[in-house]
Write an enzyme that holds these catalytic residues in place. Structure first.
Site, PDB file in Angstrom:
ATOM      1  N   ARG A  52       0.886  -1.167   0.000  1.00 20.02           N
ATOM      2  CA  ARG A  52       0.000   0.000   0.000  1.00 20.02           C
ATOM      3  C   ARG A  52       0.923   1.216   0.000  1.00 20.02           C
ATOM      4  O   ARG A  52       1.594   1.503   0.993  1.00 20.02           O
ATOM      5  CB  ARG A  52      -0.890  -0.035   1.244  1.00 20.02           C
ATOM      6  CG  ARG A  52      -1.938   1.075   1.326  1.00 20.02           C
ATOM      7  CD  ARG A  52      -2.800   0.839   2.559  1.00 20.02           C
ATOM      8  NE  ARG A  52      -3.675   1.966   2.836  1.00 20.02           N
ATOM      9  CZ  ARG A  52      -4.906   2.115   2.375  1.00 20.02           C
ATOM     10  NH1 ARG A  52      -5.406   1.186   1.565  1.00 20.02           N
ATOM     11  NH2 ARG A  52      -5.645   3.152   2.690  1.00 20.02           N
ATOM     12  N   HIS A 106      -6.860   1.285  -7.108  1.00 19.90           N
ATOM     13  CA  HIS A 106      -7.233   0.582  -5.869  1.00 19.90           C
ATOM     14  C   HIS A 106      -8.075  -0.638  -6.268  1.00 19.90           C
ATOM     15  O   HIS A 106      -9.276  -0.707  -5.988  1.00 19.90           O
ATOM     16  CB  HIS A 106      -8.027   1.517  -4.967  1.00 19.90           C
ATOM     17  CG  HIS A 106      -8.083   1.079  -3.531  1.00 19.90           C
ATOM     18  ND1 HIS A 106      -7.576  -0.138  -3.096  1.00 19.90           N
ATOM     19  CD2 HIS A 106      -8.589   1.713  -2.417  1.00 19.90           C
ATOM     20  CE1 HIS A 106      -7.775  -0.248  -1.798  1.00 19.90           C
ATOM     21  NE2 HIS A 106      -8.378   0.855  -1.363  1.00 19.90           N
ATOM     22  N   ASP A 127     -16.234   9.240  -2.336  1.00 14.49           N
ATOM     23  CA  ASP A 127     -15.002   9.071  -1.569  1.00 14.49           C
ATOM     24  C   ASP A 127     -14.686  10.417  -0.922  1.00 14.49           C
ATOM     25  O   ASP A 127     -15.292  11.440  -1.273  1.00 14.49           O
ATOM     26  CB  ASP A 127     -13.873   8.630  -2.512  1.00 14.49           C
ATOM     27  CG  ASP A 127     -12.594   8.219  -1.776  1.00 14.49           C
ATOM     28  OD1 ASP A 127     -12.625   8.128  -0.536  1.00 14.49           O
ATOM     29  OD2 ASP A 127     -11.574   7.993  -2.449  1.00 14.49           O
ATOM     30  N   CYS A 146     -15.982   3.961   0.042  1.00 12.42           N
ATOM     31  CA  CYS A 146     -14.854   3.073   0.340  1.00 12.42           C
ATOM     32  C   CYS A 146     -14.324   3.255   1.760  1.00 12.42           C
ATOM     33  O   CYS A 146     -13.568   2.407   2.241  1.00 12.42           O
ATOM     34  CB  CYS A 146     -13.734   3.285  -0.675  1.00 12.42           C
ATOM     35  SG  CYS A 146     -13.185   4.995  -0.822  1.00 12.42           S
TER      36      CYS A 146
END
Length: 313
Positions: free
Chosen positions: A110, A137, A232, A272
């Site tokens: 990540r 992602h 988001d 998310c």
């Protein structure tokens, strides 16, 4: 003493850097496997396998879901922050890739720049999984697809509307929609559009699957007749200095009670996470009856287990 040394058998590895690298059939197979793993979560198919998890960005869902997933599949996960690795002191990515390839069975990272994960995958002889980069992602998009399929029982004729920054989440969701034949619209302010090359690739894929990809500066047009409304945060990690500027730029793209009236009456809301209530979405929406955000978050576990099982078992 006689030592008989045998050469390792070369095995072609598969990475998971972006959904562009996976076919519609492979994506649907992962979703199907995720549903099976949700019903039967404990399967020791990865006994003795180890996943190195490199975190250069903070995490809740990515870390906990991958670590739990490896445990439920019989394997083990190692948490490695930038401070834990020599990467943080300037060791080349290529050296780290080669060293970890001799210790573990897969790497999940990540990080920030997508070029770093591509470099890691280039030099690693084991699978590399994208836990998030600034460009993509894909693990989140897999969880999104599983959630949408559970809610709608199909992708055909479904419209997903994304509101906000044309960021990594938007890129992967757009590609996912195009791959499975789901209509996708993205509403964003001028100056915050998704990457033009990724949009072009998604539109090309959409022509093959019968989906439509729409980019608009009008939030009402974006959500019109939508089955799914998705948003988001307006300022992601690394963009904190732009917070006030973005609050002004995105104010018309808040998902609220007025905007959702333009979607279908039975729409579902996704995010998310983490969410900033009363910024990109009001509490009445994210905590309301149309929200499926916590089911969506849980699905990170199921789809990532399906992915780990595919890449490692």
């Amino acid at each position: 003493m006689s030592i008989n040394v045998k050469n390792k058998t070369a095995v072609e590895k598969r990475d998971f850097l972006t959904l562009l690298d996976y076919s519609k059939e492979e994506i649907l197979a992962l979703i199907e496997e995720a549903f099976k793993l949700e019903k039967n979560p404990i399967q020791p198919v990865l006994q003795g396998k180890t996943l190195a998890m490199i975190f250069e960005k903070s995490s809740t869902r990515t870390r906990v879901s991958f670590e739990t997933g490896m445990l439920q599949l019989g394997g083990h996960a190692l948490f490695l922050s930038s401070q834990d690795l020599q990467l943080g002191r300037g060791e080349p990515v290529s050296d780290t890739a080669k060293v970890l390839s001799g210790y573990v069975d897969a790497i999940m990272i990540r990080t920030f720049g997508h070029d770093k994960i591509e470099e890691l995958a280039k030099h690693a002889s084991i699978p590399v999984i994208n836990g998030l980069t600034d460009l993509f992602h894909p693990c989140q998009a897999l969880a999104d697809l599983k959630t949408i399929y559970r809610l709608k029982e199909t992708f055909e004729g479904v419209k997903t509307a994304y509101l906000g920054d044309g960021n990594n989440v938007a890129h992967s969701l757009m590609i996912a929609a195009a791959k499975v034949g789901m209509d996708f619209s993205l509403g964003c302010p001028k100056g915050y559009e998704p990457d033009a090359d990724i949009v072009a690739k998604a539109q090309k894929l959409a022509k093959e699957t019968g989906a439509t990809i729409t980019i608009t500066y009008d939030p009402i047009e974006a959500v019109k007749d939508a089955d799914i409304i998705y948003t988001d945060v307006w300022a992601s990690m690394g963009q904190e200095s732009e917070q006030q500027e973005r609050l002004v730029a995105f104010k018309d793209f808040q998902v609220n009670d007025q905007l959702v009236q333009h979607a279908k009456a039975d729409y579902h809301f996704l995010h998310c996470l983490p969410a900033h209530r009363e910024e990109e979405v009001t509490a009445s929406i994210i905590d309301g009856e149309h929200s499926a955000v916590f089911e969506q978050a849980e699905n990170r576990l199921h789809v990532q287990k399906a992915l780990l099982k595919k890449l490692l078992s």
